[in-house]
Structure formats: structure tokens, C-alpha cells
Design a protein around this motif. Structure first.
Motif, short mmCIF file in Angstrom:
data_model
loop_
_atom_site.label_atom_id
_atom_site.label_comp_id
_atom_site.label_asym_id
_atom_site.label_seq_id
_atom_site.Cartn_x
_atom_site.Cartn_y
_atom_site.Cartn_z
N PRO A 84 24.41 62.88 2.38
CA PRO A 84 25.34 62.22 3.30
C PRO A 84 25.43 62.97 4.63
CG PRO A 84 26.54 63.44 1.63
CD PRO A 84 25.10 63.49 1.23
N LEU A 85 26.04 62.34 5.61
CA LEU A 85 26.09 62.89 6.97
C LEU A 85 26.65 64.32 7.03
CD1 LEU A 85 25.80 62.63 10.04
CD2 LEU A 85 28.04 61.51 10.07
N PRO A 86 27.78 64.64 6.38
CA PRO A 86 28.28 66.01 6.48
C PRO A 86 27.27 67.05 6.00
CG PRO A 86 30.00 64.58 5.64
CD PRO A 86 28.73 63.78 5.63
N VAL A 87 26.52 66.71 4.95
CA VAL A 87 25.50 67.64 4.44
C VAL A 87 24.38 67.80 5.46
CG1 VAL A 87 23.76 68.00 2.65
CG2 VAL A 87 26.05 67.19 2.03
N ARG A 88 23.96 66.71 6.06
CA ARG A 88 22.88 66.78 7.05
C ARG A 88 23.31 67.59 8.27
NH1 ARG A 88 19.18 61.33 6.63
NH2 ARG A 88 19.76 60.76 4.50
N PHE A 89 24.57 67.44 8.67
CA PHE A 89 25.05 68.24 9.80
C PHE A 89 25.08 69.72 9.42
CE2 PHE A 89 28.52 70.24 12.25
CZ PHE A 89 27.99 70.08 13.52
N ALA A 90 25.52 70.02 8.21
CA ALA A 90 25.53 71.42 7.76
C ALA A 90 24.12 71.99 7.76
CB ALA A 90 26.15 71.51 6.36
N ARG A 147 33.56 68.36 -2.44
CA ARG A 147 32.94 68.99 -1.28
C ARG A 147 32.04 70.13 -1.71
NH1 ARG A 147 36.06 72.41 3.32
NH2 ARG A 147 35.86 73.96 1.65
N PHE A 148 32.42 70.84 -2.77
CA PHE A 148 31.57 71.92 -3.26
C PHE A 148 30.22 71.38 -3.71
CE2 PHE A 148 30.31 75.08 -6.59
CZ PHE A 148 30.09 76.14 -5.72
N GLY A 149 30.22 70.19 -4.29
CA GLY A 149 28.95 69.56 -4.65
C GLY A 149 28.08 69.33 -3.42
N CYS A 174 22.67 73.66 0.31
CA CYS A 174 21.95 74.89 0.00
C CYS A 174 20.62 74.59 -0.68
CB CYS A 174 22.82 75.80 -0.87
SG CYS A 174 24.17 76.57 0.04
N GLU A 175 20.58 73.56 -1.50
CA GLU A 175 19.30 73.17 -2.09
C GLU A 175 18.33 72.72 -1.01
OE1 GLU A 175 17.25 70.20 -5.41
OE2 GLU A 175 19.45 70.35 -5.30
N CYS A 176 18.82 71.97 -0.04
CA CYS A 176 17.96 71.55 1.08
C CYS A 176 17.43 72.76 1.83
CB CYS A 176 18.75 70.66 2.03
SG CYS A 176 19.22 69.05 1.35
N ASP A 177 18.28 73.77 2.02
CA ASP A 177 17.87 74.99 2.70
C ASP A 177 16.79 75.72 1.91
OD1 ASP A 177 17.87 77.16 4.51
OD2 ASP A 177 19.44 78.18 3.37
N TYR A 189 15.93 74.48 -7.90
CA TYR A 189 17.03 75.24 -7.31
C TYR A 189 18.09 75.42 -8.40
CZ TYR A 189 20.43 77.00 -3.96
OH TYR A 189 21.33 77.80 -3.29
N PRO A 190 17.84 76.34 -9.34
CA PRO A 190 18.73 76.50 -10.50
C PRO A 190 20.14 76.97 -10.14
CG PRO A 190 17.12 78.28 -10.40
CD PRO A 190 16.69 77.27 -9.38
N GLN A 191 20.31 77.54 -8.96
CA GLN A 191 21.65 77.98 -8.57
C GLN A 191 22.63 76.81 -8.55
OE1 GLN A 191 18.78 78.69 -7.09
NE2 GLN A 191 18.77 80.69 -6.07
N ARG A 192 22.14 75.63 -8.24
CA ARG A 192 23.03 74.46 -8.15
C ARG A 192 23.67 74.16 -9.50
NH1 ARG A 192 21.20 68.52 -5.73
NH2 ARG A 192 23.27 67.54 -5.82
N ALA A 193 22.86 74.12 -10.56
CA ALA A 193 23.40 73.84 -11.89
C ALA A 193 24.28 74.98 -12.38
CB ALA A 193 22.26 73.58 -12.87
#
Length: 213
Positions: A41-47, A130-132, A138-141, A153-157
Motif C-alpha cells: 500500500p501507499l504508506p509502505v511504498r513511501f517508507a 501498522r507493524f505488519g 523491511c522485506e522490500c528493503d 525474509y524470515p524476520q517477518r514471520a
């Protein structure tokens, strides 16, 4: 120029062992491509767009390392948001990602106390949805790097599991018991914090998702 803070990222080198693409501007484009691929979503893309602004102001003698770039990124981000009147949800998410993305990437080695502190700094207990989004950014990064595009990206799970474990704590009951003992304010918070650490610790001992590099 609309975003000079972004323009200065091109030509800035990063450590090749972490970033085979080397150029910070190229990395930024790869992260944005990944955010589109994952339908963020947009907020994630901006981040994703602004998470590494501080690398553009790293002293030349420090390159290709970027020690302290997270704090510099947050300062630059605030100026961008004020100048462009960025929506609050985008701004708040971007600030957390800019400040904490390094810690989130390294969280695979964190024990229960460090995990709970990280969740608290991300305001994950009050804003779990929001934490999701923070984890998605961070996965995108992490995957927006040459050769890592299809990697895990195992950190996510692991972080999502740590949050779920900490959320299982009956905070209202703990608060009531503490107040019955005459405790209030920070003392109540300390008991809740300790209970969350215990819950996450038990989850880790039971076998949390495997940590990644």
C-alpha cells in the motif's frame, strides 16, 4: 528539484557484501520495484522511498559504511514531510521504518528482552496492523538487493510471532493485580513489560520460526 534528498543517493557506494548492487540509488529503485511486486500500500511504498535518505549525507571518509544513517534519515525525512505535506499515516510509518529497519533486519539474533523492546519502539502493541506494514517495508528493503530478489525474509514471520506471543499476555489482569498491591504508573508498566518478555521467551524456547541471515 522536488527531492534533492533522494537525488544525492545516486553514486553513493555501499558495502558490496551487504549490497552487491553497491550504488545506493540503484538499491532505492530495487526496493521500490519490490514494493510494487509485493503490491504494498501507499504508506509502505513511501517508507521504502525514504528509508535510506541518511546515506546521502554519510561523510566521505566513512564510505562505504553508513554508521548512524538511520538517525540522519529520520531528520531528513521530517523535512521532506513538512515541505511536501505528506499524510500523517505515510509520515509515521516512514519514520519508524527509517529509524528501526536495521534493528528489524538484525532481529533474527535477538532474544526475548530485545524483541519486546523493539516491538515497543515500533508501537506494535497499540498499532499491530501498522507493524505488519513496517515488516512489509523491511522485506522490500531486504529483497531489493542484487541477487536477493527471490530470497526469504524470515524476520517477518519471527517478529509477527513474537508480537502474537506478547499480545497473549493478559495486561488488564496484570494491571489490576499491580494496583491491588498499591502500584501505579511506571511500576504497572514494568510488570506488563516483564510478562511480555516471559511470554516471548517461552515462545522462543518452544521453537520459533528459524532465523535468517
Amino acid at each position: 528539484m522536488l527531492l534533492p534528498e533522494l537525488d544525492r543517493l545516486w553514486g553513493v557506494p555501499q558495502r558490496a557484501d551487504y549490497h552487491p548492487e553497491i550504488d545506493t540509488g540503484v538499491h532505492l529503485m530495487m526496493v521500490l520495484d519490490m514494493s510494487a511486486r509485493l503490491r504494498a500500500p501507499l504508506p509502505v511504498r513511501f517508507a521504502c522511498l525514504v528509508h535510506d535518505l541518511g546515506k546521502g549525507t554519510t561523510p566521505v571518509e566513512m564510505l562505504p559504511r553508513h554508521i548512524g544513517h538511520e538517525e540522519r534519515s529520520v531528520r531528513l525525512l521530517k523535512g521532506v514531510c513538512e515541505r511536501l505535506r505528506v499524510p500523517v499515516d505515510c509520515r509515521e510509518l516512514a519514520e519508524v521504518v527509517a529509524r528501526e529497519h536495521g534493528n528489524l533486519h538484525r532481529s533474527g539474533d535477538f532474544g526475548a528482552p530485545a524483541l519486546v523492546r523493539l516491538l515497543e519502539r515500533c508501537d506494535a502493541f497499540r498499532k499491530p496492523e501498522r507493524f505488519g506494514d513496517i515488516l512489509l517495508a523491511c522485506e522490500c528493503d531486504a529483497r531489493g538487493r542484487l541477487g536477493f530478489e527471490d530470497g526469504p525474509y524470515p524476520q517477518r514471520a519471527r517478529l509477527a510471532g513474537a508480537l502474537a506471543s506478547a499480545q497473549s499476555v493478559a495486561t488488564a489482569d496484570i494491571a489490576q493485580q499491580a494496583m491491588g498491591l498499591g502500584l501505579s504508573g511506571p511500576k504497572v508498566g514494568e510488570r506488563i513489560h516483564a510478562a511480555r518478555i516471559a511470554a516471548v521467551g517461552a515462545w522462543l524456547e518452544a521453537g520459533s520460526p528459524a532465523s535468517g541471515p
